[in-house]
Motif scaffolding. Structure first.
Motif, PDB file in Angstrom:
ATOM      1  N   ILE A   2       9.339  -4.881  -1.462  1.00  0.00           N
ATOM      2  CA  ILE A   2      10.725  -4.435  -1.650  1.00  0.00           C
ATOM      3  C   ILE A   2      10.910  -3.909  -3.067  1.00  0.00           C
ATOM      4  O   ILE A   2      11.476  -2.827  -3.280  1.00  0.00           O
ATOM      5  CB  ILE A   2      11.711  -5.583  -1.354  1.00  0.00           C
ATOM      6  N   ALA A   3      10.427  -4.666  -4.056  1.00  0.00           N
ATOM      7  CA  ALA A   3      10.553  -4.236  -5.448  1.00  0.00           C
ATOM      8  C   ALA A   3       9.784  -2.934  -5.681  1.00  0.00           C
ATOM      9  O   ALA A   3      10.287  -2.008  -6.338  1.00  0.00           O
ATOM     10  CB  ALA A   3      10.036  -5.329  -6.384  1.00  0.00           C
ATOM     11  N   GLY A   4       8.573  -2.837  -5.140  1.00  0.00           N
ATOM     12  CA  GLY A   4       7.786  -1.615  -5.282  1.00  0.00           C
ATOM     13  C   GLY A   4       8.434  -0.438  -4.574  1.00  0.00           C
ATOM     14  O   GLY A   4       8.386   0.699  -5.059  1.00  0.00           O
ATOM     15  N   GLY A   5       9.040  -0.694  -3.424  1.00  0.00           N
ATOM     16  CA  GLY A   5       9.733   0.371  -2.698  1.00  0.00           C
ATOM     17  C   GLY A   5      10.936   0.884  -3.472  1.00  0.00           C
ATOM     18  O   GLY A   5      11.171   2.098  -3.543  1.00  0.00           O
ATOM     19  N   ILE A   6      11.684  -0.029  -4.080  1.00  0.00           N
ATOM     20  CA  ILE A   6      12.824   0.387  -4.908  1.00  0.00           C
ATOM     21  C   ILE A   6      12.323   1.183  -6.109  1.00  0.00           C
ATOM     22  O   ILE A   6      12.896   2.229  -6.454  1.00  0.00           O
ATOM     23  CB  ILE A   6      13.647  -0.848  -5.345  1.00  0.00           C
ATOM     24  N   TRP A   7      11.252   0.724  -6.736  1.00  0.00           N
ATOM     25  CA  TRP A   7      10.664   1.430  -7.874  1.00  0.00           C
ATOM     26  C   TRP A   7      10.241   2.838  -7.460  1.00  0.00           C
ATOM     27  O   TRP A   7      10.505   3.819  -8.160  1.00  0.00           O
ATOM     28  CB  TRP A   7       9.481   0.625  -8.414  1.00  0.00           C
ATOM     29  N   GLY A   8       9.575   2.949  -6.306  1.00  0.00           N
ATOM     30  CA  GLY A   8       9.127   4.258  -5.822  1.00  0.00           C
ATOM     31  C   GLY A   8      10.296   5.173  -5.511  1.00  0.00           C
ATOM     32  O   GLY A   8      10.265   6.373  -5.836  1.00  0.00           O
ATOM     33  N   LEU A  38       0.831  -1.203   0.000  1.00  0.00           N
ATOM     34  CA  LEU A  38       0.000   0.000   0.000  1.00  0.00           C
ATOM     35  C   LEU A  38       0.868   1.256   0.000  1.00  0.00           C
ATOM     36  O   LEU A  38       0.547   2.231  -0.690  1.00  0.00           O
ATOM     37  CB  LEU A  38      -0.948  -0.004   1.200  1.00  0.00           C
ATOM     38  N   PHE A  39       1.950   1.250   0.752  1.00  0.00           N
ATOM     39  CA  PHE A  39       2.842   2.404   0.747  1.00  0.00           C
ATOM     40  C   PHE A  39       3.562   2.549  -0.591  1.00  0.00           C
ATOM     41  O   PHE A  39       3.937   3.650  -0.982  1.00  0.00           O
ATOM     42  CB  PHE A  39       3.866   2.321   1.883  1.00  0.00           C
ATOM     43  N   CYS A  40       3.755   1.451  -1.290  1.00  0.00           N
ATOM     44  CA  CYS A  40       4.435   1.510  -2.589  1.00  0.00           C
ATOM     45  C   CYS A  40       3.550   2.103  -3.671  1.00  0.00           C
ATOM     46  O   CYS A  40       4.050   2.493  -4.728  1.00  0.00           O
ATOM     47  CB  CYS A  40       4.893   0.118  -3.015  1.00  0.00           C
ATOM     48  N   LEU A  41       2.254   2.171  -3.450  1.00  0.00           N
ATOM     49  CA  LEU A  41       1.361   2.767  -4.443  1.00  0.00           C
ATOM     50  C   LEU A  41       1.623   4.261  -4.619  1.00  0.00           C
ATOM     51  O   LEU A  41       1.362   4.819  -5.673  1.00  0.00           O
ATOM     52  CB  LEU A  41      -0.105   2.533  -4.055  1.00  0.00           C
ATOM     53  N   VAL A  42       2.134   4.896  -3.578  1.00  0.00           N
ATOM     54  CA  VAL A  42       2.494   6.305  -3.642  1.00  0.00           C
ATOM     55  C   VAL A  42       4.016   6.364  -3.705  1.00  0.00           C
ATOM     56  O   VAL A  42       4.682   6.013  -2.728  1.00  0.00           O
ATOM     57  CB  VAL A  42       1.967   7.080  -2.405  1.00  0.00           C
ATOM     58  N   PRO A  43       4.591   6.781  -4.831  1.00  0.00           N
ATOM     59  CA  PRO A  43       6.051   6.731  -4.956  1.00  0.00           C
ATOM     60  C   PRO A  43       6.796   7.517  -3.882  1.00  0.00           C
ATOM     61  O   PRO A  43       7.902   7.150  -3.509  1.00  0.00           O
ATOM     62  CB  PRO A  43       6.307   7.331  -6.343  1.00  0.00           C
ATOM     63  N   LEU A  44       6.190   8.570  -3.372  1.00  0.00           N
ATOM     64  CA  LEU A  44       6.867   9.364  -2.352  1.00  0.00           C
ATOM     65  C   LEU A  44       7.075   8.572  -1.061  1.00  0.00           C
ATOM     66  O   LEU A  44       8.019   8.831  -0.320  1.00  0.00           O
ATOM     67  CB  LEU A  44       6.052  10.637  -2.075  1.00  0.00           C
ATOM     68  N   THR A  45       6.215   7.602  -0.778  1.00  0.00           N
ATOM     69  CA  THR A  45       6.348   6.787   0.434  1.00  0.00           C
ATOM     70  C   THR A  45       6.924   5.397   0.124  1.00  0.00           C
ATOM     71  O   THR A  45       6.749   4.463   0.898  1.00  0.00           O
ATOM     72  CB  THR A  45       4.985   6.638   1.136  1.00  0.00           C
ATOM     73  N   GLY A  46       7.611   5.280  -0.994  1.00  0.00           N
ATOM     74  CA  GLY A  46       8.190   3.994  -1.387  1.00  0.00           C
ATOM     75  C   GLY A  46       9.215   3.478  -0.400  1.00  0.00           C
ATOM     76  O   GLY A  46       9.351   2.272  -0.211  1.00  0.00           O
TER      77      GLY A  46
END
Length: 180
Positions: free
Chosen positions: A132-138, A81-89
């Motif tokens: 993890i992947a989404g967080g790196i993307w963000g 859910l946090f990865c959906l917003v790139p600023l909070t990746g």
């Protein structure tokens, strides 16, 4: 183990322990101080008899601990859910790392037969890896945007400086209009 020739197994004879007698509460035996009257009226319990209300005397069996898999699943979902917003990746990345650790620990507990939530642990591990992947993307999106913003601000600053120099050096209205 050998048995007697008659084919009977060794053990108590039918007359022992009150077999053949009616079961249930019998007369109280005065020789038993606490009134222990076992089936058959005997003062000693028969072999294998366990009085009601008494369990094993060893420690209670360990309850299964399924917390690691459940924690991994929850943190994986929160991380996504946090990865959906790139600023909070970066928050999604942190949640994903923790979910991955808990998920692997949960799978390890399942393999040691200390937990029963194999599917939950696997799902938490997968969601943690995705977080993890989404967080790196963000974080890549945010850092790229910040870098591009810095470049654009430098270009604007350079353009403004060039325009200011052009206006200062212009003497005629035609030269001033050429600075645009």
């Amino acid at each position: 183990m050998t048995y007697p020739p008659s084919g009977e197994r060794p053990g108590p004879h039918p007359e022992q322990y009150g077999q053949g007698q009616p079961h249930g509460p019998g007369p109280q035996d005065a020789s038993q101080p606490y009134g222990t009257n076992f089936p058959g009226g005997q003062g000693q319990p028969p072999y294998g008899y366990q009085p009601a209300g008494y369990g094993n005397y060893g420690p209670p069996p360990n309850p299964e601990k399924n917390g690691f898999g459940l924690t991994a699943l929850i943190l994986g979902i929160v991380g996504l859910l946090f990865c959906l917003v790139p600023l909070t990746g970066f928050i999604g990345f942190i949640c994903g790392v923790i979910a991955l650790i808990f998920g692997i620990a949960g799978i390890s507990r399942v393999r040691k037969n200390k937990a029963t939530n194999k599917k939950t642990s696997i799902a938490g591990t997968i969601l943690g890896a995705l977080a993890i992947a989404g967080g790196i993307w963000g974080m890549v999106i945010v850092f790229t945007a910040v870098d591009q913003l810095g470049t654009d601000l430098n270009n604007i600053g350079d353009d403004f400086e060039n325009y200011s120099n052009c206006i200062e050096n212009a003497d005629t209205p035609e030269e001033i209009s050429a600075c645009d």
